[in-house]
Design an enzyme around this catalytic site. Structure first.
Site, PDB file in Angstrom:
ATOM      1  N   LYS A   1      -0.045  87.525  58.381  1.00 45.72           N
ATOM      2  CA  LYS A   1       0.721  88.051  59.522  1.00 45.72           C
ATOM      3  C   LYS A   1       1.882  88.877  59.014  1.00 45.72           C
ATOM      4  O   LYS A   1       2.397  88.631  57.912  1.00 45.72           O
ATOM      5  CB  LYS A   1       1.270  86.898  60.369  1.00 45.72           C
ATOM      6  CG  LYS A   1       1.579  87.304  61.792  1.00 45.72           C
ATOM      7  CD  LYS A   1       0.326  87.289  62.638  1.00 45.72           C
ATOM      8  CE  LYS A   1       0.603  87.715  64.066  1.00 45.72           C
ATOM      9  NZ  LYS A   1      -0.569  87.449  64.918  1.00 45.72           N
TER      10      LYS A   1
HETATM   11  P1  NAD Z   1       2.846  92.625  74.213  1.00 42.80           P
HETATM   12  O1  NAD Z   1       4.039  93.112  73.498  1.00 42.80           O
HETATM   13  O2  NAD Z   1       1.772  93.575  74.597  1.00 42.80           O
HETATM   14  O3  NAD Z   1       3.262  91.850  75.568  1.00 42.80           O
HETATM   15  C1  NAD Z   1       4.086  90.748  75.642  1.00 42.80           C
HETATM   16  C2  NAD Z   1       4.766  90.755  76.996  1.00 42.80           C
HETATM   17  O4  NAD Z   1       5.491  89.523  77.155  1.00 42.80           O
HETATM   18  C3  NAD Z   1       5.789  91.884  77.137  1.00 42.80           C
HETATM   19  O5  NAD Z   1       5.502  92.601  78.337  1.00 42.80           O
HETATM   20  C4  NAD Z   1       7.127  91.169  77.203  1.00 42.80           C
HETATM   21  O6  NAD Z   1       8.067  91.827  78.029  1.00 42.80           O
HETATM   22  C5  NAD Z   1       6.729  89.821  77.776  1.00 42.80           C
HETATM   23  N1  NAD Z   1       7.672  88.727  77.517  1.00 42.80           N
HETATM   24  C6  NAD Z   1       8.397  88.487  76.392  1.00 42.80           C
HETATM   25  N2  NAD Z   1       9.135  87.366  76.540  1.00 42.80           N
HETATM   26  C7  NAD Z   1       8.874  86.900  77.783  1.00 42.80           C
HETATM   27  C8  NAD Z   1       9.309  85.787  78.513  1.00 42.80           C
HETATM   28  N3  NAD Z   1      10.179  84.909  78.008  1.00 42.80           N
HETATM   29  N4  NAD Z   1       8.829  85.610  79.778  1.00 42.80           N
HETATM   30  C9  NAD Z   1       7.947  86.473  80.300  1.00 42.80           C
HETATM   31  N5  NAD Z   1       7.491  87.546  79.651  1.00 42.80           N
HETATM   32  C10 NAD Z   1       7.935  87.765  78.405  1.00 42.80           C
HETATM   33  O7  NAD Z   1       2.287  91.451  73.282  1.00 42.80           O
HETATM   34  P2  NAD Z   1       0.809  90.870  73.237  1.00 42.80           P
HETATM   35  O8  NAD Z   1       0.059  91.628  72.222  1.00 42.80           O
HETATM   36  O9  NAD Z   1       0.289  90.724  74.623  1.00 42.80           O
HETATM   37  O10 NAD Z   1       1.094  89.430  72.599  1.00 42.80           O
HETATM   38  C11 NAD Z   1       1.481  88.306  73.399  1.00 42.80           C
HETATM   39  C12 NAD Z   1       1.173  87.031  72.641  1.00 42.80           C
HETATM   40  O11 NAD Z   1      -0.227  86.998  72.319  1.00 42.80           O
HETATM   41  C13 NAD Z   1       1.897  86.861  71.303  1.00 42.80           C
HETATM   42  O12 NAD Z   1       2.175  85.495  71.097  1.00 42.80           O
HETATM   43  C14 NAD Z   1       0.875  87.323  70.285  1.00 42.80           C
HETATM   44  O13 NAD Z   1       1.082  86.755  68.999  1.00 42.80           O
HETATM   45  C15 NAD Z   1      -0.400  86.798  70.921  1.00 42.80           C
HETATM   46  N6  NAD Z   1      -1.613  87.476  70.450  1.00 42.80           N
HETATM   47  C16 NAD Z   1      -1.786  88.812  70.602  1.00 42.80           C
HETATM   48  C17 NAD Z   1      -2.953  89.415  70.156  1.00 42.80           C
HETATM   49  C18 NAD Z   1      -3.250  90.874  70.361  1.00 42.80           C
HETATM   50  O14 NAD Z   1      -4.397  91.295  70.077  1.00 42.80           O
HETATM   51  N7  NAD Z   1      -2.329  91.670  70.839  1.00 42.80           N
HETATM   52  C19 NAD Z   1      -3.937  88.638  69.508  1.00 42.80           C
HETATM   53  C20 NAD Z   1      -3.742  87.265  69.384  1.00 42.80           C
HETATM   54  C21 NAD Z   1      -2.574  86.695  69.860  1.00 42.80           C
END
Ligand code: NAD
Length: 479
Positions: free
Chosen positions: A115
């Site tokens: 990561k």
């Molecule tokens: P992203 O940046 O696209 O979206 C995250 C969203 O969450 C943002 O819109 C942000 O404003 C919002 N947010 C942040 N803190 C918040 C809170 N306290 N309450 C409500 N909303 C809040 O990120 P993502 O890629 O969707 O990732 C989200 C989670 O999923 C992370 O934990 C990431 O590690 C995990 N994840 C992502 C992927 C991927 O392919 N993108 C894969 C596996 C896991």
């Protein structure tokens, strides 16, 4: 009223990492592997912490702190996203890299775990600065051999997307040109040799995970629910890549999205929110709030405690803690985010009879499709290209044979549906669905065989640890 101290970013990261290690330690006791091997499987192999300066738009300098952690090289390359967030810390990146190892093992993606994290708030930087930061971060990784198609292959995570991945592949290809350079990162735009279906893969995978759990009638009966997605009330926290797509596919399957949580506040409408319309509204107004007939909910994270059947936390770690866990009403928690439920909160939720679909299973769709993108880059051919037309012609011949034998002519719509050869998106989506179904069956079977594990999370760890241990032992590293 809470008497919990508010943790700073570093403390949240440290708690997250400690929780991941404690989940691992608890699961280890259900395996029969030697202590030394378990220790090797648990600890991160290499951590690269870096600092580099960027020029700010006012002519000043800012020092950027960033990390890449390679948790396990039992399979190569190692793989894991890059996070851009103010909350990034060394321990947070270690926790996320550790989860990547178990995620890949669990769903049989042949990668080790890694990561990356850059401690910035992307909203505070111009696009020019973000590009400079991303390119400099990539250069640092290249200098230390921490990136490459057979070494370490990053992908998007919180705060990054296809744009950042295209800067990474461009920088890497300039510094290390070669026939396989495109495979140095996944989640790229299609124009940069990405793959159809990657953007939505994680959220789609979360939906498949929830659907699998909900489709087992005896499990749903224990929760007091009927089987099937139809009319299930769903709340999603985090309306980014993962949250938006998870909500969209749940809605398409007949669920009612009653709540959406974001940083600026949350929305609740018991009659259901139209997910695509909420996104459009957010793009137009800059906020999800004040959407049609929905109620604005404040403070934002109280949405987690609203009435629903399925809660999908898809923002960040440490959202359901011992403080709010007793007030969670959802019966199923599908972890879209990594680490949204702390170990203490998990105990409370399990004692309350809830079903938790653990992060490193539920959000494994992203790495699954990233694996397909990497294969596509190395093989230099898109999925479906070779066989699509051949399959279509074969199907047409079959339809004609049936028509000749029966004397009945198939309608044009049905003919097109039956004859269609699969394209890249069809194959990617089908592989993703298969992986998520098999993954759930695997975890549930482990859980049924070892009920003392007490949770799907522990069962998933047991299954993943066994697979990694076998890989080490078969490689003869521990003679
Ligand atoms: P992203 O940046 O696209 O979206 C995250 C969203 O969450 C943002 O819109 C942000 O404003 C919002 N947010 C942040 N803190 C918040 C809170 N306290 N309450 C409500 N909303 C809040 O990120 P993502 O890629 O969707 O990732 C989200 C989670 O999923 C992370 O934990 C990431 O590690 C995990 N994840 C992502 C992927 C991927 O392919 N993108 C894969 C596996 C896991």
């Amino acid at each position: 009223m809470s008497n919990q101290k508010t943790l700073n970013h570093d403390e949240v990261g440290t708690k997250f990492y400690r929780d991941v290690l404690s989940f691992f330690d608890f699961a280890s006791q259900f395996t029969k592997h030697p202590q030394g091997l378990l220790e090797q499987i648990k600890v991160p192999n290499s951590t690269y912490e870096m600092r580099f300066p960027i020029r700010t738009d006012d002519g000043n300098y800012q020092v950027i702190q960033a990390w890449r952690v390679q948790h396990s090289q039992h399979k190569l390359p190692v793989k894991g996203g890059i996070r851009f967030a103010e909350s990034v810390s060394a321990d947070e990146v270690k926790a996320l890299a550790t989860l990547m190892t178990f995620k890949c093992a669990l769903v049989n993606v042949p990668f080790g775990g890694a990561k990356g994290g850059v401690k910035i708030n992307p909203k505070n930087h111009s696009e020019r600065q973000l590009e400079a930061i991303t390119r400099r971060y990539t250069t640092e990784l290249v200098k230390k051999d921490f990136i490459g198609p057979s070494i370490d292959v990053p992908a998007p995570d919180y705060g990054t997307g296809a744009r950042e991945m295209s800067w990474i592949v461009d920088t890497y290809s300039l510094l290390r040109p070669g026939i396989n350079a495109l495979g140095c990162v996944t989640g790229k735009p299609l124009s940069q040799h990405g793959i159809r279906g990657r953007t939505e893969a994680t959220g789609r995978g979360v939906f498949f995970a929830v659907r699998e759990a909900v489709n087992i009638p005896e499990d749903m009966k224990k929760l007091g629910l009927t089987a099937g997605m139809k009319d299930k009330k769903v709340i999603v926290q985090g309306f980014g890549n993962v949250g938006y797509h998870a909500a969209l596919y749940c809605q398409e399957a007949g669920a009612i999205i009653v709540g959406i949580g974001e940083c600026e506040g949350s929305l609740y409408d018991e009659n259901g929110l139209d997910v695509a319309e909420v996104l459009k509204h957010r793009r137009e107004t800059g906020s999800i709030l004040n959407f049609k007939n929905a109620k604005n909910v404040s403070p934002a994270n109280s949405i987690l405690e609203y009435e629903c059947d399925i809660l999908i936390p898809a923002a960040l770690e440490n959202q359901i803690t011992i403080e709010n866990a007793p007030r969670i009403k959802a019966k199923i928690i599908g972890e879209g985010a990594n680490g949204p439920v702390t170990s203490g909160a998990e105990q409370i939720l399990l004692e309350g009879g809830k079903l938790i679909l653990p992060d490193f299973y539920a959000n494994a769709g992203g790495v699954t499709v990233s694996y397909l993108e990497w294969l596509k880059n190395l093989s230099r051919v898109s999925f479906g290209k070779i066989q699509r037309r051949y399959t279509e012609n074969e199907n047409l011949l079959m339809i004609q044979a049936i028509e000749n034998a029966t004397g009945v002519r198939v309608g044009e719509d049905l003919r097109q549906m039956l004859s269609k050869g699969p394209d890249e998106r069809d194959l990617v989506n089908s592989a993703l669905e298969e992986v998520m179904i098999k993954g759930y069956q695997d975890i549930r079977e482990t859980y049924m065989q070892t009920p003392k594990t007490g949770s799907l999370r522990t069962a998933a760890f047991v299954s993943a640890i066994d697979k990694i241990a076998i890989a080490y032992l078969d490689a003869g590293i521990f003679p």
